[in-house]
Design a protein around this motif. Structure first.
Motif, PDB file in Angstrom:
ATOM      1  N   GLN A  10       6.289   4.517  -7.039  1.00 60.59           N
ATOM      2  CA  GLN A  10       6.029   3.252  -7.603  1.00 60.59           C
ATOM      3  C   GLN A  10       4.682   3.165  -8.423  1.00 60.59           C
ATOM      4  N   TRP A  11       3.565   4.049  -8.236  1.00 70.78           N
ATOM      5  CA  TRP A  11       2.567   3.971  -8.979  1.00 70.78           C
ATOM      6  C   TRP A  11       2.833   4.459 -10.380  1.00 70.78           C
ATOM      7  N   LEU A  12       3.780   5.407 -10.564  1.00 70.64           N
ATOM      8  CA  LEU A  12       4.282   6.132 -11.687  1.00 70.64           C
ATOM      9  C   LEU A  12       4.934   4.962 -12.502  1.00 70.64           C
ATOM     10  N   LEU A  13       5.585   3.970 -11.934  1.00 73.46           N
ATOM     11  CA  LEU A  13       6.645   3.139 -12.689  1.00 73.46           C
ATOM     12  C   LEU A  13       5.386   1.767 -12.900  1.00 73.46           C
ATOM     13  N   TYR A  14       4.706   1.630 -12.086  1.00 75.71           N
ATOM     14  CA  TYR A  14       3.681   0.469 -12.161  1.00 75.71           C
ATOM     15  C   TYR A  14       2.598   1.064 -13.544  1.00 75.71           C
ATOM     16  N   GLN A  15       2.475   2.334 -13.602  1.00 73.82           N
ATOM     17  CA  GLN A  15       1.606   2.544 -14.804  1.00 73.82           C
ATOM     18  C   GLN A  15       2.332   2.375 -16.179  1.00 73.82           C
ATOM     19  N   ASP A  16       3.575   2.644 -15.927  1.00 74.53           N
ATOM     20  CA  ASP A  16       4.377   2.589 -17.140  1.00 74.53           C
ATOM     21  C   ASP A  16       4.716   1.217 -17.478  1.00 74.53           C
ATOM     22  N   GLY A  36       3.776  -1.865 -15.737  1.00 70.71           N
ATOM     23  CA  GLY A  36       3.035  -2.961 -15.436  1.00 70.71           C
ATOM     24  C   GLY A  36       3.517  -4.016 -14.680  1.00 70.71           C
ATOM     25  N   ASP A  37       4.587  -3.763 -14.172  1.00 66.41           N
ATOM     26  CA  ASP A  37       5.377  -4.740 -13.139  1.00 66.41           C
ATOM     27  C   ASP A  37       4.808  -4.691 -11.856  1.00 66.41           C
ATOM     28  N   GLU A  38       4.403  -5.967 -11.471  1.00 71.41           N
ATOM     29  CA  GLU A  38       3.618  -6.075 -10.160  1.00 71.41           C
ATOM     30  C   GLU A  38       4.341  -5.703  -9.002  1.00 71.41           C
ATOM     31  N   ARG A  39       5.684  -5.780  -9.091  1.00 72.33           N
ATOM     32  CA  ARG A  39       6.683  -5.498  -7.855  1.00 72.33           C
ATOM     33  C   ARG A  39       6.481  -3.994  -7.659  1.00 72.33           C
ATOM     34  N   TYR A  40       6.140  -3.097  -8.421  1.00 72.21           N
ATOM     35  CA  TYR A  40       5.903  -1.796  -7.926  1.00 72.21           C
ATOM     36  C   TYR A  40       4.696  -1.499  -7.164  1.00 72.21           C
ATOM     37  N   LEU A  41       3.614  -2.437  -7.693  1.00 70.37           N
ATOM     38  CA  LEU A  41       2.242  -2.306  -7.102  1.00 70.37           C
ATOM     39  C   LEU A  41       2.396  -2.731  -5.552  1.00 70.37           C
ATOM     40  N   LYS A  42       3.259  -4.156  -5.473  1.00 69.90           N
ATOM     41  CA  LYS A  42       3.429  -4.615  -4.166  1.00 69.90           C
ATOM     42  C   LYS A  42       4.122  -3.434  -3.161  1.00 69.90           C
ATOM     43  N   THR A  43       5.220  -2.948  -3.560  1.00 73.12           N
ATOM     44  CA  THR A  43       5.964  -2.010  -2.721  1.00 73.12           C
ATOM     45  C   THR A  43       5.143  -0.630  -2.357  1.00 73.12           C
ATOM     46  N   ALA A  44       4.060  -0.309  -3.401  1.00 72.83           N
ATOM     47  CA  ALA A  44       3.441   0.741  -3.040  1.00 72.83           C
ATOM     48  C   ALA A  44       2.242   0.412  -1.970  1.00 72.83           C
ATOM     49  N   ARG A  45       1.701  -0.871  -1.983  1.00 78.84           N
ATOM     50  CA  ARG A  45       0.830  -1.153  -1.074  1.00 78.84           C
ATOM     51  C   ARG A  45       1.263  -1.267   0.250  1.00 78.84           C
ATOM     52  N   ASN A  46       2.694  -1.883   0.231  1.00 76.78           N
ATOM     53  CA  ASN A  46       3.269  -2.406   1.526  1.00 76.78           C
ATOM     54  C   ASN A  46       3.307  -0.695   2.382  1.00 76.78           C
ATOM     55  N   LEU A  47       3.672   0.317   1.474  1.00 75.21           N
ATOM     56  CA  LEU A  47       3.655   1.732   2.192  1.00 75.21           C
ATOM     57  C   LEU A  47       2.297   2.113   2.455  1.00 75.21           C
ATOM     58  N   GLU A  48       1.310   1.833   1.736  1.00 69.09           N
ATOM     59  CA  GLU A  48      -0.083   2.571   2.058  1.00 69.09           C
ATOM     60  C   GLU A  48      -0.378   1.578   3.177  1.00 69.09           C
ATOM     61  N   GLU A  49       0.043   0.465   3.621  1.00 70.88           N
ATOM     62  CA  GLU A  49      -0.448  -0.398   4.695  1.00 70.88           C
ATOM     63  C   GLU A  49       0.132   0.297   5.911  1.00 70.88           C
ATOM     64  N   LYS A  50       1.401   0.945   5.726  1.00 69.28           N
ATOM     65  CA  LYS A  50       2.191   1.241   6.866  1.00 69.28           C
ATOM     66  C   LYS A  50       1.877   2.763   7.282  1.00 69.28           C
ATOM     67  N   LEU A  51       1.118   3.535   6.092  1.00 71.07           N
ATOM     68  CA  LEU A  51       0.758   4.827   6.565  1.00 71.07           C
ATOM     69  C   LEU A  51      -0.713   4.856   7.217  1.00 71.07           C
ATOM     70  N   LYS A  52      -1.192   3.694   7.284  1.00 73.07           N
ATOM     71  CA  LYS A  52      -2.349   3.646   8.080  1.00 73.07           C
ATOM     72  C   LYS A  52      -2.222   3.860   9.259  1.00 73.07           C
ATOM     73  N   HIS A  53      -1.186   3.858   9.809  1.00 75.56           N
ATOM     74  CA  HIS A  53      -0.765   3.921  11.196  1.00 75.56           C
ATOM     75  C   HIS A  53      -0.707   5.659  11.884  1.00 75.56           C
ATOM     76  N   CYS A  54      -0.825   6.361  10.479  1.00 73.52           N
ATOM     77  CA  CYS A  54      -0.891   7.889  10.952  1.00 73.52           C
ATOM     78  C   CYS A  54      -2.179   8.249  11.614  1.00 73.52           C
ATOM     79  N   PHE A  55      -3.101   7.464  11.060  1.00 77.69           N
ATOM     80  CA  PHE A  55      -4.578   7.615  11.723  1.00 77.69           C
ATOM     81  C   PHE A  55      -4.512   7.458  13.405  1.00 77.69           C
ATOM     82  N   GLN A  56      -3.803   6.367  13.650  1.00 79.46           N
ATOM     83  CA  GLN A  56      -3.707   5.855  15.006  1.00 79.46           C
ATOM     84  C   GLN A  56      -2.939   7.048  15.850  1.00 79.46           C
ATOM     85  N   GLU A  57      -2.149   7.444  15.346  1.00 76.85           N
ATOM     86  CA  GLU A  57      -1.123   8.279  15.836  1.00 76.85           C
ATOM     87  C   GLU A  57      -1.608   9.711  16.228  1.00 76.85           C
TER      88      GLU A  57
END
Ligand code: GLY
Length: 381
Positions: A67-73, A75-96
């Motif tokens: 998503q970040w590769l496509l966002y850089q290219d 500038g479409d905010e939808r890629y940023l949104k999907t990337a942030r959605n995933l980033e939020e989910k990955l935070k749970h790794c620290f709890q597990e």
């Protein structure tokens, strides 16, 4: 690069077209591979500590990286949104926690660290540094290596694997970001150990090396995901060649560039005429298992070398990379709507039951390499 840039642009047109709908369709997933219908699976499940299909799965950062590769290219905010959605989910790794491993670099560099580098998001900086602490905590100071994996039914306390060369980018970033040299020192000590114990005189590399975890003494090597002990798992050659380039870029240590070139020359001498890369450069002719993912990692590393050698030398690395990428585009890519993934014929390991599947990180490294040909965007590693 002339013609190659033009070729890259025609491929990127197809990439933009395909990722527009694939990202939209899978915006709430963390995909790894596709099913028989061509639909991406989802590895975002929590509460599966250490499981291959849960939130701690090592490839879970690549969908964000795409998503970040496509966002850089674009500038479409939808890629940023999907990337942030995933980033939020990955935070749970620290709890597990229990399922976390040395691949936090693969997971958090193309997600939180990419976010921070591209947008300055302070929350992402915190996530990236937390992950770097976990990686640094796996360092064995006597053997000067970062421990790979967790328990997998045998005692792996003294195991290190070639793939970890890529995880080092998380430590280099943390050192640069905080000014604390420990992160860089650990990364460089690990890279030096790999130069000494993994890289063979001919430029091929071992996958797994086992050290005594108490004394640090070298015990033996293992074939790992390759054909056998003493063979040459192609994706491992890619992790090594591109990984040493990452170490060179962040430290300027000449030996890292020399080592990357040595591995590159071994790879280039073994690329088959048709540009299709096997799972292992030393596997028997049949069955002719392929690994398009290893192919894309090797291509990315070759292109990275081409940016750090004198003008006269560039051509050989770029031409070898383009040969590989053209083979993927020409006969191992699905540009249709029948499959969510682009790159086909990937293999996790030579002895796996399944071969010739899709893997999200193959798409990541293919697309990243094509962007490299156009010289656009920042290096996320
Ligand atoms: N890092 C594991 C793999 O390349 O399959």
């Amino acid at each position: 690069m002339g013609n190659y840039e033009q070729w890259a642009e025609t491929v990127l047109e197809k990439v933009r077209h395909k990722l527009a709908w694939v990202s939209e369709k899978n915006q709430d997933k963390i995909p790894y591979t596709t099913d028989s219908e061509g639909n991406y699976d989802d590895r975002s499940r929590q509460g599966q500590e250490g499981a291959d299909n849960g939130i701690n799965w090592w490839t879970n950062g690549f969908w964000g990286g795409l998503q970040w590769l496509l966002y850089q290219d674009t500038g479409d905010e939808r890629y940023l949104k999907t990337a942030r959605n995933l980033e939020e989910k990955l935070k749970h790794c620290f709890q597990e926690y229990y399922g976390l491993h040395h691949d936090v670099g693969f997971m958090f560099v193309p997600t939180a660290v990419a976010d921070y580098r591209l947008t300055g998001n302070p929350e992402s900086r915190k996530i990236g540094l937390h992950a770097a602490d976990i990686l640094a905590g796996r360092f064995n100071p006597v053997g000067r290596f970062i421990r790979a994996w967790n328990d997998i039914g045998e005692d792996t306390r003294g195991w290190a694997i070639i793939d970890c060369m890529f995880n080092l980018s998380l430590l280099y970033w943390a050192a640069e970001e905080t000014g604390d040299p420990r992160f860089r020192q650990i990364a460089m000590m690990h890279a030096d150990t790999v130069m000494e114990h993994f890289v063979r005189p001919d430029g091929s590399v071992k996958h797994i090396v086992e050290f005594d975890p108490e004394t640090g003494a070298y015990l033996k090597s293992r074939g790992g995901q390759g054909y056998q002990e003493g063979s040459s798992w192609t994706r491992g050659q890619g992790w090594a060649l591109y990984g040493f380039m990452i170490s060179y870029i962040h430290t300027g240590k000449q030996e890292y560039l020399d080592t990357a070139k040595k591995i590159a020359h071994y790879c280039m001498a073994n690329i088959p005429e048709n540009g299709i890369i096997p799972v292992d450069f030393r596997q028997p002719p049949e069955p002719a298992w392929e690994d398009s993912c290893g192919a894309c990692v090797i291509a990315g590393g070759l292109l990275e070398i081409s940016g750090h050698v004198p003008e006269l030398e560039k051509k050989i690395y770029v031409e070898a990379a383009v040969k590989i990428l053209k083979a993927i585009d020409g006969s191992r890519a699905d540009w249709t709507e029948k499959c969510d993934a682009i790159v086909q014929n990937c293999s996790t390991s030579y002895h796996d039951r399944n071969h010739h599947m899709t893997m999200v990180y193959a798409d990541y490294f293919f697309i990243e390499a094509v962007y490299k040909l156009k010289n656009t965007g920042i290096l996320l590693w």
